[in-house]
Design a protein around this motif. Structure first.
Motif, PDB file in Angstrom:
ATOM      1  N   GLU A 122       0.828  -1.208   0.000  1.00 42.04           N
ATOM      2  CA  GLU A 122       0.000   0.000   0.000  1.00 42.04           C
ATOM      3  C   GLU A 122       0.864   1.261   0.000  1.00 42.04           C
ATOM      4  O   GLU A 122       0.546   2.250  -0.665  1.00 42.04           O
ATOM      5  N   ALA A 123       1.971   1.227   0.760  1.00 43.43           N
ATOM      6  CA  ALA A 123       2.860   2.389   0.836  1.00 43.43           C
ATOM      7  C   ALA A 123       3.543   2.625  -0.507  1.00 43.43           C
ATOM      8  O   ALA A 123       3.740   3.774  -0.926  1.00 43.43           O
ATOM      9  N   VAL A 124       3.903   1.534  -1.194  1.00 43.74           N
ATOM     10  CA  VAL A 124       4.533   1.658  -2.512  1.00 43.74           C
ATOM     11  C   VAL A 124       3.570   2.301  -3.500  1.00 43.74           C
ATOM     12  O   VAL A 124       3.929   3.238  -4.225  1.00 43.74           O
ATOM     13  N   VAL A 125       2.344   1.820  -3.516  1.00 46.79           N
ATOM     14  CA  VAL A 125       1.335   2.374  -4.433  1.00 46.79           C
ATOM     15  C   VAL A 125       1.088   3.850  -4.126  1.00 46.79           C
ATOM     16  O   VAL A 125       0.982   4.688  -5.043  1.00 46.79           O
ATOM     17  N   HIS A 126       1.004   4.182  -2.846  1.00 47.46           N
ATOM     18  CA  HIS A 126       0.780   5.577  -2.445  1.00 47.46           C
ATOM     19  C   HIS A 126       1.894   6.485  -2.957  1.00 47.46           C
ATOM     20  O   HIS A 126       1.622   7.557  -3.525  1.00 47.46           O
ATOM     21  N   LEU A 127       3.141   6.064  -2.777  1.00 44.47           N
ATOM     22  CA  LEU A 127       4.262   6.892  -3.235  1.00 44.47           C
ATOM     23  C   LEU A 127       4.286   7.003  -4.754  1.00 44.47           C
ATOM     24  O   LEU A 127       4.627   8.063  -5.299  1.00 44.47           O
ATOM     25  N   GLN A 128       3.958   5.918  -5.435  1.00 47.59           N
ATOM     26  CA  GLN A 128       3.888   5.990  -6.896  1.00 47.59           C
ATOM     27  C   GLN A 128       2.919   7.092  -7.339  1.00 47.59           C
ATOM     28  O   GLN A 128       3.215   7.867  -8.262  1.00 47.59           O
ATOM     29  N   GLU A 129       1.798   7.173  -6.643  1.00 48.20           N
ATOM     30  CA  GLU A 129       0.766   8.136  -7.032  1.00 48.20           C
ATOM     31  C   GLU A 129       1.158   9.570  -6.686  1.00 48.20           C
ATOM     32  O   GLU A 129       1.044  10.475  -7.518  1.00 48.20           O
ATOM     33  N   VAL A 130       1.637   9.790  -5.451  1.00 47.73           N
ATOM     34  CA  VAL A 130       1.904  11.182  -5.022  1.00 47.73           C
ATOM     35  C   VAL A 130       3.195  11.735  -5.600  1.00 47.73           C
ATOM     36  O   VAL A 130       3.330  12.949  -5.778  1.00 47.73           O
ATOM     37  N   LEU A 131       4.148  10.852  -5.911  1.00 48.09           N
ATOM     38  CA  LEU A 131       5.427  11.322  -6.449  1.00 48.09           C
ATOM     39  C   LEU A 131       5.500  11.206  -7.968  1.00 48.09           C
ATOM     40  O   LEU A 131       6.432  11.737  -8.587  1.00 48.09           O
ATOM     41  N   LYS A 132       4.555  10.456  -8.541  1.00 52.97           N
ATOM     42  CA  LYS A 132       4.561  10.218  -9.992  1.00 52.97           C
ATOM     43  C   LYS A 132       5.874   9.550 -10.430  1.00 52.97           C
ATOM     44  O   LYS A 132       6.544   9.993 -11.350  1.00 52.97           O
ATOM     45  N   VAL A 133       6.218   8.467  -9.718  1.00 50.54           N
ATOM     46  CA  VAL A 133       7.452   7.748 -10.025  1.00 50.54           C
ATOM     47  C   VAL A 133       7.135   6.295 -10.337  1.00 50.54           C
ATOM     48  O   VAL A 133       6.040   5.800 -10.041  1.00 50.54           O
ATOM     49  N   ASP A 134       8.107   5.590 -10.924  1.00 50.80           N
ATOM     50  CA  ASP A 134       7.947   4.167 -11.216  1.00 50.80           C
ATOM     51  C   ASP A 134       7.910   3.358  -9.920  1.00 50.80           C
ATOM     52  O   ASP A 134       8.419   3.782  -8.870  1.00 50.80           O
ATOM     53  N   LYS A 135       7.340   2.157 -10.044  1.00 54.87           N
ATOM     54  CA  LYS A 135       7.204   1.288  -8.877  1.00 54.87           C
ATOM     55  C   LYS A 135       8.544   1.010  -8.206  1.00 54.87           C
ATOM     56  O   LYS A 135       8.641   0.995  -6.974  1.00 54.87           O
ATOM     57  N   ILE A 136       9.590   0.810  -8.991  1.00 51.70           N
ATOM     58  CA  ILE A 136      10.898   0.461  -8.429  1.00 51.70           C
ATOM     59  C   ILE A 136      11.422   1.573  -7.519  1.00 51.70           C
ATOM     60  O   ILE A 136      11.986   1.319  -6.448  1.00 51.70           O
ATOM     61  N   ILE A 137      11.203   2.839  -7.905  1.00 49.69           N
ATOM     62  CA  ILE A 137      11.647   3.968  -7.089  1.00 49.69           C
ATOM     63  C   ILE A 137      10.852   4.023  -5.790  1.00 49.69           C
ATOM     64  O   ILE A 137      11.409   4.185  -4.697  1.00 49.69           O
TER      65      ILE A 137
ATOM     66  N   GLN B 115       9.373   1.576  -4.310  1.00 51.18           N
ATOM     67  CA  GLN B 115       9.759   0.423  -3.489  1.00 51.18           C
ATOM     68  C   GLN B 115      11.044   0.707  -2.735  1.00 51.18           C
ATOM     69  O   GLN B 115      11.156   0.417  -1.537  1.00 51.18           O
ATOM     70  N   LEU B 116      12.035   1.288  -3.402  1.00 56.51           N
ATOM     71  CA  LEU B 116      13.314   1.603  -2.757  1.00 56.51           C
ATOM     72  C   LEU B 116      13.122   2.618  -1.633  1.00 56.51           C
ATOM     73  O   LEU B 116      13.781   2.538  -0.586  1.00 56.51           O
ATOM     74  N   LEU B 117      12.247   3.568  -1.831  1.00 59.92           N
ATOM     75  CA  LEU B 117      11.984   4.576  -0.803  1.00 59.92           C
ATOM     76  C   LEU B 117      11.328   3.950   0.424  1.00 59.92           C
ATOM     77  O   LEU B 117      11.732   4.215   1.565  1.00 59.92           O
ATOM     78  N   VAL B 118      10.333   3.097   0.189  1.00 58.02           N
ATOM     79  CA  VAL B 118       9.649   2.438   1.311  1.00 58.02           C
ATOM     80  C   VAL B 118      10.635   1.570   2.093  1.00 58.02           C
ATOM     81  O   VAL B 118      10.597   1.514   3.330  1.00 58.02           O
ATOM     82  N   GLN B 119      11.535   0.892   1.395  1.00 54.49           N
ATOM     83  CA  GLN B 119      12.559   0.088   2.070  1.00 54.49           C
ATOM     84  C   GLN B 119      13.435   0.931   2.983  1.00 54.49           C
ATOM     85  O   GLN B 119      14.001   0.434   3.956  1.00 54.49           O
ATOM     86  N   ARG B 120      13.549   2.222   2.696  1.00 58.67           N
ATOM     87  CA  ARG B 120      14.359   3.142   3.496  1.00 58.67           C
ATOM     88  C   ARG B 120      13.531   3.888   4.542  1.00 58.67           C
ATOM     89  O   ARG B 120      13.975   4.897   5.090  1.00 58.67           O
ATOM     90  N   GLY B 121      12.313   3.406   4.774  1.00 52.54           N
ATOM     91  CA  GLY B 121      11.475   3.995   5.809  1.00 52.54           C
ATOM     92  C   GLY B 121      10.745   5.253   5.386  1.00 52.54           C
ATOM     93  O   GLY B 121      10.259   6.015   6.222  1.00 52.54           O
ATOM     94  N   ILE B 122      10.671   5.488   4.082  1.00 57.45           N
ATOM     95  CA  ILE B 122      10.019   6.696   3.553  1.00 57.45           C
ATOM     96  C   ILE B 122       8.666   6.297   2.981  1.00 57.45           C
ATOM     97  O   ILE B 122       8.586   5.464   2.074  1.00 57.45           O
ATOM     98  N   SER B 123       7.596   6.901   3.506  1.00 59.80           N
ATOM     99  CA  SER B 123       6.262   6.487   3.063  1.00 59.80           C
ATOM    100  C   SER B 123       5.329   7.646   2.742  1.00 59.80           C
ATOM    101  O   SER B 123       4.193   7.425   2.333  1.00 59.80           O
ATOM    102  N   THR B 124       5.799   8.888   2.931  1.00 61.86           N
ATOM    103  CA  THR B 124       4.947  10.044   2.647  1.00 61.86           C
ATOM    104  C   THR B 124       5.654  11.001   1.685  1.00 61.86           C
ATOM    105  O   THR B 124       6.873  10.939   1.506  1.00 61.86           O
ATOM    106  N   TYR B 125       4.872  11.903   1.121  1.00 64.32           N
ATOM    107  CA  TYR B 125       5.418  12.903   0.194  1.00 64.32           C
ATOM    108  C   TYR B 125       6.470  13.759   0.887  1.00 64.32           C
ATOM    109  O   TYR B 125       7.554  13.997   0.332  1.00 64.32           O
ATOM    110  N   ASN B 126       6.171  14.219   2.104  1.00 60.41           N
ATOM    111  CA  ASN B 126       7.110  15.106   2.814  1.00 60.41           C
ATOM    112  C   ASN B 126       8.406  14.386   3.180  1.00 60.41           C
ATOM    113  O   ASN B 126       9.493  14.977   3.123  1.00 60.41           O
ATOM    114  N   GLU B 127       8.295  13.112   3.561  1.00 62.65           N
ATOM    115  CA  GLU B 127       9.502  12.342   3.873  1.00 62.65           C
ATOM    116  C   GLU B 127      10.361  12.176   2.627  1.00 62.65           C
ATOM    117  O   GLU B 127      11.598  12.274   2.686  1.00 62.65           O
TER     118      GLU B 127
END
Length: 566
Positions: A12-27, A29-41
């Protein structure tokens, strides 16, 4: 190597970041792995801000340290900046001395001799301070366990401010101020500063007390970035912010000493990896073979001509260091085979003639061949001195602590430590250490592990994705350079062996089912697979994506970490 693919990603966090950041799934996913789950983070991650640095006065005793320094300046007392002889220590001393000398000339520096004094605050150093009418010593990257030495300084009417980042002992030294975010009673929000980072918080606090803007301190972040990288502290929080801006300084307006060290490289820009391999070893070499004071002089000078002379001297020392550690490593490897210690869970070896300044490097080299906790001893006066290095997931410091009955002293952290003992205790220590390691080391941890961020197809590696991946820098612990795995890869036919001994391989590869896209691959130490990759032999491989610069041209290439033939 063991391959371990990260799977603990919240979809769910990966999908959320894809939508708010307009980035590919791989990007995402890498952000969520680093504890980043919101636009501001994500914004804070990609756009580090100096405004996000914590108030330095949140650190325990910071107010006391500023009061004491101001008192010294007002009374024209001599201040001695005292630091360790490694990269963290010498960059710290250079930074503090340069800062204070900018407005107060009565400042001296001191680096202990690795051989006659050893690590940390020494009685000899305090005697030097007393003989030179020093009234205040600021220790940096050391001092947190120097209880007796600082008590001795008090007897000589010398005050101490301790700036350290190592774990304190049960008793804190009786200093005027003890700055260490790892103090149990310190509520400073970020605990993982290096020594130079603690020093930077000190000059930040002093600047605030003088109503000066932090922008005036950015010039010192090249030294902080160098120390962060060399001391292998987490590349998160304040460390990542300071390393980010420090890299900018190194690339745009480096101090003469760093500029001189980098002048021999034909590059337009430098990365964290360049600091690891091109700056840190040279700075370290001064304290390993000669004296850390030469590194401080290099990093402090404002005269580029003088910096070039000092850099050449230090680079010559580093060349000698390379020769010595190569010789000792060869001897050590032979000793392990001769003594059949390859069957042990640990490696503990001793030779009285080995150079004390390189035994830590040798321990790391031995781990590259025999992947197990390693301690290398040499003679140091009436004692034996050693450097210890560890493998992933094993706390060598705690293992050594269990053997403390045989030791004179020891210190360090999870993956690196130093220790001394009497010669007659060597065999007993070695046997006890092997017993502790055998009991506590997981068998799986004796095989190097590659932690892979994601499985990708070459079609996922678009120019946009690669461009965003560059913005994940600076890399380091807890923000490692991403590793990917791709399957069913083959050489397109242009591979060649490279390197002095033709032990490396360079090839262009494609992926089965994606004939349009190819990537250059550099495969260090994989030359032995050259013939097996003929005739479109398929393989799976783990790699990072890195930029390589040659004669002013930058190109993206895949750097092989491991491979499996299919």
């Amino acid at each position: 190597m063991r391959w371990k693919l990260k799977t603990d990603v919240i979809a769910e966090a990966v999908v959320h970041l894809q939508e708010v950041l307009k980035v590919d799934k791989i990007i995402a996913q890498l952000l969520v792995q680093r504890g980043i789950s919101t636009y501001n983070e994500a914004k804070d991650f990609f756009r580090p801000s100096l405004d996000a640095l914590h108030d330095p006065f949140l650190m325990k005793d910071m107010d006391k340290s500023i009061v004491r320094i101001k008192e010294a300046v007002q009374n024209n007392e001599k201040i001695l900046i005292y630091g360790d002889y490694d990269v963290d220590g010498t960059t710290s001393v250079a930074m503090l001395a340069s800062f204070f000398k900018g407005f107060y000339p009565n400042v001296d520096t001191y680096i202990p001799d690795r051989y006659s004094e050893g690590y940390g605050v020494s009685y000899q150093g305090i005697d030097y301070a007393s003989q030179n009418d020093v009234k205040l010593i600021i220790s940096i990257d050391c001092g947190i366990k120097s209880v007796d030495e600082i008590a001795y300084a008090q007897e000589l009417d010398i005050d101490f401010i301790v700036c350290d980042h190592h774990l304190p002992g049960e008793i804190l030294p009786q200093a005027k101020a003890v700055l260490d975010p790892k103090r149990s009673d310190c509520n400073y929000p970020f605990k993982e500063l290096c020594g130079c980072g603690v020093g930077f918080k000190l000059i930040q606090a002093y600047s605030i007390s003088q109503q000066r803007d932090i922008k005036g301190l950015v010039q010192y972040l090249d030294l902080v970035a160098t120390a962060i990288v060399a001391d292998v502290v987490p590349m998160t929080g304040e460390n990542r912010i300071m390393a980010y801006y420090g890299l900018e300084v190194i690339n745009k307006t480096p101090r003469p000493g760093l500029r001189a060290l980098l002048s021999s490289y034909d590059q337009s820009s430098f990365t964290i990896s360049d600091i690891v391999f091109k700056i840190a070893p040279k700075i370290n070499a001064a304290g390993r073979l000669e004296h850390g004071k030469f590194a401080v002089e290099l990093l402090s000078t404002s005269d580029y001509t003088e910096a070039i002379k000092l850099a050449k001297y230090i680079m010559d020392i580093n060349s000698e260091r390379k020769h010595i550690d190569q010789q000792i490593t060869e001897q050590a490897l032979q000793m392990i085979v001769d003594n059949k210690e390859v069957f042990n869970k640990s490696t503990v070896i001793y030779n009285p003639t080995w150079h004390k300044g390189v035994i830590g490097i040798v321990a790391s080299r031995l781990i590259e061949t025999y992947y197990r906790p390693t301690i290398v001893f040499t003679e140091s006066g009436e004692y034996l001195a050693a450097s210890a290095r560890s493998v992933k997931n094993f706390d060598v410091y705690e293992a050594i602590k269990e053997c403390s009955e045989y030791l004179i002293q020891f210190g360090g952290h999870k993956y690196a430590a130093g220790l001394t003992l009497y010669k007659e205790n060597y065999t007993a220590f070695k046997e006890k250490f092997e017993e502790v390691v055998s009991r506590t080391l997981d068998e799986r941890d004796m095989i190097p592990e590659l932690v892979i961020d994601a499985e990708v197809d070459f079609s996922d590696l678009t120019p946009k994705v690669i461009r965003i991946l560059r913005q994940f820098e600076p890399f380091g612990p807890d923000n490692e350079m991403p590793l990917f795995i791709s399957n069913n890869i083959y050489d397109t036919g242009g591979k060649r062996l490279i390197g002095k001994n033709k032990e490396h391989m360079y090839l262009y590869v494609k992926q089965r089912g994606n004939e349009e896209q190819s990537f250059p691959v550099v495969a260090f130490r994989f030359g032995k697979y050259f013939e097996e990759l003929n005739n479109r032999r398929f393989f799976n491989f783990v790699y990072s994506i890195e930029d390589s610069e040659w004669k002013g041209k930058v190109k993206t290439q895949l750097v092989m970490k491991d491979m499996q033939l299919v």
